[in-house]
Design a protein around this motif. Structure first.
Motif, PDB file in Angstrom:
ATOM      1  N   LYS B 134      -8.227  -7.018   1.061  1.00 11.47           N
ATOM      2  CA  LYS B 134      -9.128  -8.002   1.681  1.00 11.47           C
ATOM      3  C   LYS B 134     -10.596  -7.597   1.521  1.00 11.47           C
ATOM      4  O   LYS B 134     -11.480  -8.433   1.312  1.00 11.47           O
ATOM      5  CB  LYS B 134      -8.823  -8.104   3.181  1.00 11.47           C
ATOM      6  CG  LYS B 134      -8.124  -9.370   3.609  1.00 11.47           C
ATOM      7  CD  LYS B 134      -8.996 -10.458   4.036  1.00 11.47           C
ATOM      8  CE  LYS B 134      -8.622 -11.889   3.847  1.00 11.47           C
ATOM      9  NZ  LYS B 134      -7.280 -12.263   4.134  1.00 11.47           N
ATOM     10  N   LEU B 135     -10.846  -6.286   1.604  1.00 11.89           N
ATOM     11  CA  LEU B 135     -12.224  -5.806   1.561  1.00 11.89           C
ATOM     12  C   LEU B 135     -12.836  -5.983   0.178  1.00 11.89           C
ATOM     13  O   LEU B 135     -14.046  -6.135   0.036  1.00 11.89           O
ATOM     14  CB  LEU B 135     -12.308  -4.333   1.974  1.00 11.89           C
ATOM     15  CG  LEU B 135     -11.862  -4.002   3.395  1.00 11.89           C
ATOM     16  CD1 LEU B 135     -12.182  -2.555   3.716  1.00 11.89           C
ATOM     17  CD2 LEU B 135     -12.505  -4.920   4.418  1.00 11.89           C
ATOM     18  N   LYS B 136     -11.992  -5.956  -0.841  1.00  9.84           N
ATOM     19  CA  LYS B 136     -12.518  -6.114  -2.200  1.00  9.84           C
ATOM     20  C   LYS B 136     -13.093  -7.516  -2.366  1.00  9.84           C
ATOM     21  O   LYS B 136     -14.188  -7.681  -2.900  1.00  9.84           O
ATOM     22  CB  LYS B 136     -11.417  -5.860  -3.228  1.00  9.84           C
ATOM     23  CG  LYS B 136     -11.981  -5.777  -4.627  1.00  9.84           C
ATOM     24  CD  LYS B 136     -10.941  -5.437  -5.655  1.00  9.84           C
ATOM     25  CE  LYS B 136     -11.625  -5.338  -7.025  1.00  9.84           C
ATOM     26  NZ  LYS B 136     -10.670  -4.970  -8.064  1.00  9.84           N
ATOM     27  N   GLU B 137     -12.338  -8.506  -1.852  1.00  5.81           N
ATOM     28  CA  GLU B 137     -12.833  -9.888  -1.923  1.00  5.81           C
ATOM     29  C   GLU B 137     -14.149 -10.045  -1.177  1.00  5.81           C
ATOM     30  O   GLU B 137     -14.990 -10.845  -1.544  1.00  5.81           O
ATOM     31  CB  GLU B 137     -11.833 -10.843  -1.249  1.00  5.81           C
ATOM     32  CG  GLU B 137     -10.481 -10.943  -1.894  1.00  5.81           C
ATOM     33  CD  GLU B 137      -9.498 -11.644  -0.952  1.00  5.81           C
ATOM     34  OE1 GLU B 137      -9.934 -12.497  -0.155  1.00  5.81           O
ATOM     35  OE2 GLU B 137      -8.295 -11.308  -1.011  1.00  5.81           O
ATOM     36  N   ARG B 138     -14.295  -9.302  -0.080  1.00  3.58           N
ATOM     37  CA  ARG B 138     -15.452  -9.493   0.798  1.00  3.58           C
ATOM     38  C   ARG B 138     -16.533  -8.446   0.584  1.00  3.58           C
ATOM     39  O   ARG B 138     -17.406  -8.297   1.426  1.00  3.58           O
ATOM     40  CB  ARG B 138     -14.996  -9.397   2.255  1.00  3.58           C
ATOM     41  CG  ARG B 138     -13.819 -10.255   2.567  1.00  3.58           C
ATOM     42  CD  ARG B 138     -14.190 -11.270   3.568  1.00  3.58           C
ATOM     43  NE  ARG B 138     -13.311 -12.406   3.453  1.00  3.58           N
ATOM     44  CZ  ARG B 138     -13.071 -13.235   4.441  1.00  3.58           C
ATOM     45  NH1 ARG B 138     -13.655 -13.051   5.581  1.00  3.58           N
ATOM     46  NH2 ARG B 138     -12.286 -14.255   4.251  1.00  3.58           N
ATOM     47  N   GLN B 139     -16.468  -7.684  -0.505  1.00  3.45           N
ATOM     48  CA  GLN B 139     -17.344  -6.516  -0.617  1.00  3.45           C
ATOM     49  C   GLN B 139     -18.834  -6.835  -0.567  1.00  3.45           C
ATOM     50  O   GLN B 139     -19.624  -6.005  -0.153  1.00  3.45           O
ATOM     51  CB  GLN B 139     -17.007  -5.711  -1.872  1.00  3.45           C
ATOM     52  CG  GLN B 139     -17.096  -6.504  -3.165  1.00  3.45           C
ATOM     53  CD  GLN B 139     -16.888  -5.588  -4.356  1.00  3.45           C
ATOM     54  OE1 GLN B 139     -17.554  -4.569  -4.471  1.00  3.45           O
ATOM     55  NE2 GLN B 139     -15.966  -5.918  -5.237  1.00  3.45           N
ATOM     56  N   HIS B 140     -19.221  -8.063  -0.973  1.00  4.20           N
ATOM     57  CA  HIS B 140     -20.649  -8.369  -0.968  1.00  4.20           C
ATOM     58  C   HIS B 140     -21.079  -9.164   0.263  1.00  4.20           C
ATOM     59  O   HIS B 140     -22.217  -9.595   0.367  1.00  4.20           O
ATOM     60  CB  HIS B 140     -21.030  -9.102  -2.255  1.00  4.20           C
ATOM     61  CG  HIS B 140     -20.785  -8.265  -3.480  1.00  4.20           C
ATOM     62  ND1 HIS B 140     -21.428  -7.058  -3.687  1.00  4.20           N
ATOM     63  CD2 HIS B 140     -19.929  -8.418  -4.520  1.00  4.20           C
ATOM     64  CE1 HIS B 140     -20.989  -6.518  -4.815  1.00  4.20           C
ATOM     65  NE2 HIS B 140     -20.079  -7.320  -5.344  1.00  4.20           N
ATOM     66  N   GLN B 141     -20.136  -9.362   1.187  1.00  8.13           N
ATOM     67  CA  GLN B 141     -20.499 -10.050   2.430  1.00  8.13           C
ATOM     68  C   GLN B 141     -21.010  -9.061   3.461  1.00  8.13           C
ATOM     69  O   GLN B 141     -20.644  -7.895   3.445  1.00  8.13           O
ATOM     70  CB  GLN B 141     -19.273 -10.761   3.004  1.00  8.13           C
ATOM     71  CG  GLN B 141     -18.962 -12.059   2.315  1.00  8.13           C
ATOM     72  CD  GLN B 141     -17.804 -12.784   2.999  1.00  8.13           C
ATOM     73  OE1 GLN B 141     -17.578 -12.629   4.183  1.00  8.13           O
ATOM     74  NE2 GLN B 141     -17.081 -13.557   2.219  1.00  8.13           N
TER      75      GLN B 141
END
Lengths: 299, 247
Positions: B134-141
């Motif tokens: 999940k964190l990979k998808e959201r890494q730039h948030q």
């Protein structure tokens, strides 16, 4: 020459100075949640440092500027270590009172060392203006804008990409949590004061080139920059820049509508209106959640 | 219990007394965590569970007693020094840097590692992303915009970035949905069993933590009450009556 363009240009020039000074207030507030009311006096000292370098040591102005920024950074760090650090866990009132005392102390120091005569860093005769978009802007004023923009870009890049810049942002978000991942809190606070003070010195020198240097110059400038920081959202870096230009523009456009003698009052009117209707500032957000977390970490 | 409690403890707390102002919170508390062990501290509200972790991490000003990590005293050591000994903490609540991106949060987790080994830091971030996709998808948030469970993943991922010998977790399941609690605890067990990192976890949710830990301490009003093999304590009538709602 168009009056509107001229007022806007004057607003941008004043705003650039306010932005530089507001950054120091907001960066320190972001980490320590306290207003360093001696910040305006650091600006004043910076201007005098440059004045001394130019007039007594014969340095060129650019070198004097760098020396003044370095000395002011050192002054900022010393102020933090000697006056504020021992009070870091003593509540909010103690450092505030100390800051006011420091501000009086530094003004008196300047008065003793450099006297009460008005000085300036202005060199040669008043330079002829360039006409840009219908406004007359002098070379010095162009220099003010260019320097400010350059410094803001460097600061932005530093905060975004440098390891220490990221550590500063982390410390602003949550100081105790930053300590638990190994960020040296004292070092980050010291660097914050150093950067803020160097920017204040830059503003002081730019004011000295454009106008005058006197021991009380930090008071009005400091309070207006503080207003700018609050208007933009205290603790928010972009907010300080935005607030600086906002206050500069409102003040200079305002004198189109009301007598120019009231110019200084405009900033305070803006402050009062802002505090009533949007106390968190343009870009500020309520950070209750973070604050609660910070406290829970310290128990 | 997988590990013998005979070898030298990683963390050893002896005779710990701790105060908030004038109020004494911990009374003569003892506790040990051995290498590769998962230990939990359970007990009702106000038992002083979190206070133990804060003491280990130098977040408490007033204390007495002994706190040893690998035989060396770390009591009264500043947090930024404690972490350099190889201890990470995930404090209670959503302990992320909200205005920084997920990736920046993880990068800062490696703050104490030399900047020169940025390639290996990048590799470790990838490992965290493998653990928490999940964190990979959201890494730039910005981390502050993530859900509670995702923020907890960021906090745990960040704590792993120093490759700690000991991971301290303060109520990791607090305020999470039952499914998310399960996910977070599965990951904690994985970190302990697969990566071999010793874990000391403080939990309100006694049943879940007892079922997953090797060893447990039961704390009450700042005193050690019970301790022992976690699975055995789970069946202990006294524990059941006191903390598991009569199960």
């Amino acid at each position: 020459m168009s009056v509107t363009a001229q007022l806007i240009a004057n607003g941008i020039i004043a705003g650039a100075i306010y932005a530089l000074v507001a950054l120091g207030y907001t960066m320190v507030y972001g980490i320590l949640k306290f207003i360093n009311f001696a910040h305006g006096e650091v600006l004043m000292m910076g201007a005098y440092f440059a004045y001394t370098c130019v007039n007594y040591l014969g340095m060129p102005i650019w070198l004097a500027l760098l020396v003044a920024m370095a000395l002011s950074a050192l002054l900022g760090v010393i102020i933090e270590r000697v006056a504020y650090k021992p009070l870091r866990y003593s509540g909010r009132l103690a450092p505030l009172i100390t800051a006011i005392a420091l501000s009086i102390f530094l003004q008196s120091m300047a008065l003793i060392i450099w006297g009460s005569e008005i000085r300036t860093l202005r060199q040669g005769s008043v330079s002829k203006g360039n006409e840009i978009f219908g406004a007359v802007i002098t070379n010095n004023q162009l220099l003010i804008i260019a320097t400010t923009v350059g410094v803001l870009i460097i600061l932005h890049l530093f905060l975004k990409y440098a390891k220490l810049g990221k550590a500063m942002r982390a410390a602003t978000d949550n100081l105790p949590l930053a300590a638990t991942i190994g960020i040296e809190v004292d070092k980050v606070i010291g660097i914050t004061f150093a950067i803020g003070s160097a920017l204040a010195a830059l503003a002081g020198v730019l004011v000295g080139i454009e106008q005058n240097i006197e021991p009380t110059m930090g008071i009005t400038l400091g309070i207006k920059a503080f207003t700018a920081a609050v208007v933009g959202g205290i603790g928010n870096i972009q907010g300080a820049v935005l607030g600086g230009f906002a206050v500069g523009l409102i003040e200079n456009i305002g004198i189109w509508f009301i007598p120019s003698g009231y110019k200084d009052a405009i900033a305070f009117l803006v402050l009062v209106i802002m505090l009533i209707f949007r106390p968190s500032g343009i870009l500020g957000t309520k950070k209750e959640e973070e604050m609660g977390k910070t406290e829970s970490l310290f128990g | 219990m997988r590990t013998g409690r005979t070898e030298n403890p990683l963390l050893q707390i002896k005779g710990l007394n701790s105060w908030y102002g004038q109020v004494q919170i911990l009374h003569d508390v003892h506790l040990q965590v051995h290498p590769r062990e998962m230990v939990c501290i359970i007990g009702p509200n106000g038992a002083g569970k979190s206070t133990i972790l804060k003491n280990v991490f130098g977040l408490i000003a007033k204390n007495q007693g002994e706190i040893l990590f690998e035989g060396k005293s770390i009591r009264k050591m500043a947090p930024e020094k404690v972490v350099r000994h190889g201890i990470s903490i995930v404090p209670q609540g959503r302990s992320v840097f909200p205005s920084l991106t997920v990736r920046e949060n993880l990068e800062l987790g490696a703050y104490i590692r030399a900047g020169s080994e940025s390639a290996s830091i990048e590799q470790d971030i990838r490992k965290i992303f493998d653990k928490f996709p999940k964190l990979k998808e959201r890494q730039h948030q910005k981390a502050g915009l993530l859900s509670g469970g995702e923020q907890q993943m960021v906090a745990i991922g960040r704590a792993l970035m120093i490759k700690p010998k000991l991971l301290l977790l303060d109520e990791p399941s607090l305020g999470l949905s039952p499914q998310m609690k399960q996910v977070i605890f599965e990951k904690i067990v994985e970190i302990n069993r697969k990566d071999g990192i010793a874990v000391l976890v403080v939990e309100q949710n006694a049943r879940l933590s007892l079922a997953l830990s090797d060893y447990a301490y039961v704390l009450e009003l700042g005193h050690n009450r019970l301790e022992g093999d976690a699975k055995r304590l789970l069946k202990d009538k006294r524990v059941a009556k006191l903390y598991l709602g009569g199960a």
